[in-house]
Enzyme design. Structure first.
Site, short mmCIF file in Angstrom:
data_model
loop_
_atom_site.label_atom_id
_atom_site.label_comp_id
_atom_site.label_asym_id
_atom_site.label_seq_id
_atom_site.Cartn_x
_atom_site.Cartn_y
_atom_site.Cartn_z
N HIS A 41 7.81 96.89 -53.23
CA HIS A 41 8.13 95.17 -53.66
C HIS A 41 7.39 95.34 -54.96
CE1 HIS A 41 3.77 95.35 -52.14
NE2 HIS A 41 3.55 94.53 -53.05
N TYR A 79 -3.87 90.27 -61.41
CA TYR A 79 -3.51 90.66 -59.67
C TYR A 79 -2.09 91.40 -59.83
CZ TYR A 79 -2.41 90.28 -54.98
OH TYR A 79 -2.08 90.38 -53.55
N ASP A 84 -4.37 99.42 -57.60
CA ASP A 84 -4.17 100.01 -56.34
C ASP A 84 -3.37 98.71 -55.61
OD1 ASP A 84 -4.25 101.16 -54.14
OD2 ASP A 84 -6.37 100.29 -53.46
N GLY A 186 -8.46 66.03 -111.54
CA GLY A 186 -8.16 66.75 -110.29
C GLY A 186 -9.15 66.45 -109.14
N LYS A 187 -9.93 65.43 -109.40
CA LYS A 187 -11.08 65.40 -108.54
C LYS A 187 -10.44 64.96 -107.02
CE LYS A 187 -13.34 61.98 -110.51
NZ LYS A 187 -12.35 61.97 -111.78
#
Length: 286
Positions: A41, A79, A84, A186-187
């Site tokens: 299976h 699983y 095995d 540019g803060k």
């Protein structure tokens, strides 16, 4: 069994041909096994892209026996890949991406490990987060924020390198005061850059209760004061956040703690004399 679920475990006895990833599947893993009675299976695990009924799954793999996944993702995958009683395989399609179960305990454990804030679970664990219209509004706000942040670009100025170097030192006892009297240095762009790259908390000032409520334990706090706010700067809330402990009395009273907070102020003016200890202020001239 739930009528429609995302994750399914399956067994297919006496398979005649290999399985393949259907367009509706996000992930598939399976292997050929031989049972104790000698039956051959397929044993496998599937994650669908959207919730699917048992009837829908049986159309994808006719003859298979399906069950809703009961354990964790990792357990279901393991699983389907156990040695095995494996004969062949396992065969894995698409990348296995562990996700957090939408359960309060799982989310709490993940927060311990990752340090994430609650808002970061709003999409992945929406049931745990909350089921309400306010959650949808908050989620929409996060989407708008991400879209806006992705468009922010920075034109670097030399003074920004100085702030970057200071941030490498991680000194939560100081306040970095970026001073540019003319404007246009540019803060605000750099503050946006820090929001984008370091998940910084951004504020233009206000009442202590409002700021304390909005602050969500971010380690980097930014105050970007407009020129007109010079007379209304809340020096107390800056000091409290620098100390890593602040009381929020909005809606419900709560004290927020953090073991490290770095505060940066962006302004066209310097702080009022006597508001902070001089040895706690580090000036950066923009």
């Amino acid at each position: 069994m739930a009528r429609q679920v995302i994750c399914w475990c399956f067994t297919l006895n006496n398979p005649l041909s290999p399985l393949s990833l259907h367009d509706s599947m996000k992930y598939l893993v399976y292997q050929t096994e031989q049972g104790e009675a000698g039956n051959i299976h397929f044993q496998g695990y599937i994650e669908m892209k959207k919730r699917t009924s048992l009837a829908g799954m049986k159309k994808l793999i006719p003859g298979a026996h399906f069950e809703k996944r009961r354990g964790t993702q990792g357990e279901a995958r393991a699983y389907s890949m156990k040695e095995d009683p494996r004969l062949e395989g396992p065969w894995e399609y698409e990348e296995f991406v562990p996700t957090i179960e939408d359960k309060l305990r799982e989310v709490m454990n993940d927060m311990k490990i990752t340090g994430k804030r609650p808002i970061e679970y709003i999409e992945e664990c929406c049931n745990t987060y909350d089921k309400s219209a306010s959650t949808l509004r908050e989620f929409r706000g996060e989407l708008k924020k991400k879209k806006a942040i992705s468009s922010w670009e920075l034109q670097r100025k030399p003074w920004m390198d100085e702030v970057d170097a200071l941030l490498q030192e991680r000194d939560g006892r100081r306040i970095i005061w970026v001073y540019g009297p003319q404007g246009g240095e540019g803060k605000t762009s750099y503050a946006k850059h820090l929001v984008k790259t370091r998940d910084a908390f951004y504020s233009t000032g206000g009442k202590t209760a409002d700021i304390a409520f909005a602050w969500d334990h971010q380690e980097l706090v930014l105050f970007d004061f407009p020129r007109s706010f010079e007379e209304y700067v809340n020096y107390g809330v800056i000091e409290q956040l620098k100390n890593g402990i602040i009381q929020s009395g909005k809606y419900q009273s709560v004290i927020k703690y953090s073991d490290y907070v770095e505060v940066i102020v962006f302004a066209n003016f310097t702080p009022r004399s006597g508001m902070f200890s001089e040895d706690r202020i580090v000036y950066v001239y923009a």
